[in-house]
Design a protein around this motif. Structure first.
Motif, PDB file in Angstrom:
ATOM      1  N   ALA A   1      -4.647  -6.953   6.192  1.00  0.00           N
ATOM      2  CA  ALA A   1      -4.459  -8.020   5.204  1.00  0.00           C
ATOM      3  C   ALA A   1      -3.296  -8.924   5.607  1.00  0.00           C
ATOM      4  N   LEU A   2      -2.238  -8.371   6.193  1.00  0.00           N
ATOM      5  CA  LEU A   2      -1.116  -9.201   6.639  1.00  0.00           C
ATOM      6  C   LEU A   2      -1.532 -10.117   7.785  1.00  0.00           C
TER       7      LEU A   2
ATOM      8  N   ALA B   1      -2.931  -7.114   0.561  1.00  0.00           N
ATOM      9  CA  ALA B   1      -1.854  -6.241   1.038  1.00  0.00           C
ATOM     10  C   ALA B   1      -1.088  -5.664  -0.156  1.00  0.00           C
ATOM     11  N   TYR B   2      -0.845  -6.501  -1.152  1.00  0.00           N
ATOM     12  CA  TYR B   2      -0.124  -6.049  -2.353  1.00  0.00           C
ATOM     13  C   TYR B   2      -0.920  -4.958  -3.087  1.00  0.00           C
ATOM     14  N   ASP B   3      -2.238  -5.074  -3.083  1.00  0.00           N
ATOM     15  CA  ASP B   3      -3.083  -4.096  -3.771  1.00  0.00           C
ATOM     16  C   ASP B   3      -3.012  -2.710  -3.150  1.00  0.00           C
ATOM     17  N   THR B   4      -2.570  -2.600  -1.898  1.00  0.00           N
ATOM     18  CA  THR B   4      -2.451  -1.282  -1.257  1.00  0.00           C
ATOM     19  C   THR B   4      -1.129  -0.598  -1.584  1.00  0.00           C
TER      20      THR B   4
ATOM     21  N   MET C   1      -4.254   7.671  -0.878  1.00  0.00           N
ATOM     22  CA  MET C   1      -2.919   7.333  -0.406  1.00  0.00           C
ATOM     23  C   MET C   1      -2.638   5.858  -0.646  1.00  0.00           C
ATOM     24  N   GLU C   2      -1.348   5.518  -0.811  1.00  0.00           N
ATOM     25  CA  GLU C   2      -0.910   4.144  -0.998  1.00  0.00           C
ATOM     26  C   GLU C   2       0.336   3.903  -0.156  1.00  0.00           C
TER      27      GLU C   2
ATOM     28  N   ASP D   1       5.300   2.380  -7.691  1.00  0.00           N
ATOM     29  CA  ASP D   1       6.755   2.208  -7.600  1.00  0.00           C
ATOM     30  C   ASP D   1       7.103   0.910  -6.856  1.00  0.00           C
ATOM     31  N   ALA D   2       6.395   0.627  -5.763  1.00  0.00           N
ATOM     32  CA  ALA D   2       6.636  -0.607  -5.005  1.00  0.00           C
ATOM     33  C   ALA D   2       6.255  -1.823  -5.836  1.00  0.00           C
ATOM     34  N   ARG D   3       5.224  -1.723  -6.638  1.00  0.00           N
ATOM     35  CA  ARG D   3       4.816  -2.849  -7.491  1.00  0.00           C
ATOM     36  C   ARG D   3       5.830  -3.105  -8.602  1.00  0.00           C
TER      37      ARG D   3
END
Length: 166
Positions: free
Chosen positions: A82-83, A91-94, A160-161, A98-100
């Motif tokens: 995606a990048l 990419a954000y959806d993966t 996994m994320e 916590d990262a979101r």
């Protein structure tokens, strides 16, 4: 020897040696062969059951590690693909929850768009102990870097994320 007086209600004494008893004697086993054979068969059955359970447990652990490795490589590949395609929303959806929470979709898109663009990448092997993946990245400007992707298990889907890139 004198004969005892006979009483009509009392039975006479049994005759001497060689007389057949009124009931059969219980059989006697000459050797314990049958007992040991039965114990051996029982032990073998127990060994097969326990050994099968142990083999199943080992197989479960091995397949679980393989699943973690496959899922970790797949989600890391999805993130970098995606990048490369500049599809920053994908990419954000993966990313993990916590990262979101640390960074909104808009903040992520702005930050990644300002960084050097990823031209190509090669995903390494997942370390199942630390849930990290090394990724060799080549940027469009020609620079190269090895990035460490941190993974986490999604509690809802079990997959996994991506939880961080350093």
């Amino acid at each position: 020897m004198p004969t005892p007086p006979s009483d009509p209600g009392v039975p006479p004494p049994p005759p001497g040696p060689g007389v057949a008893p009124p009931f059969a004697a219980p059989p006697t086993e000459g050797s314990r062969k049958r007992l040991w054979l039965g114990l051996g068969v029982g032990a073998l059955a127990l060994l097969i059951c326990c050994g099968g359970g142990g083999a199943a447990a080992v197989g479960l652990v091995v397949s679980n590690v393989q699943a973690i490795e496959e899922q970790g490589q797949a989600v890391t590949d999805d993130y970098y693909r995606a990048l490369v395609a500049k599809e920053y929303g994908k990419a954000y959806d993966t990313l993990c929850e916590d990262a979101r929470r640390r960074e909104s979709r808009g903040e992520f898109t702005r930050r990644v768009a300002e960084e050097p663009a990823v031209a190509s990448y090669r995903v390494g092997d997942v370390d199942p102990q630390t849930l990290t993946v090394p990724v060799d990245v080549t940027f469009s400007g020609g620079g190269q870097d090895t990035q460490q992707v941190t993974l986490a298990a999604d509690q809802q889907s079990g997959g996994m994320e991506v939880c961080g890139v350093s």
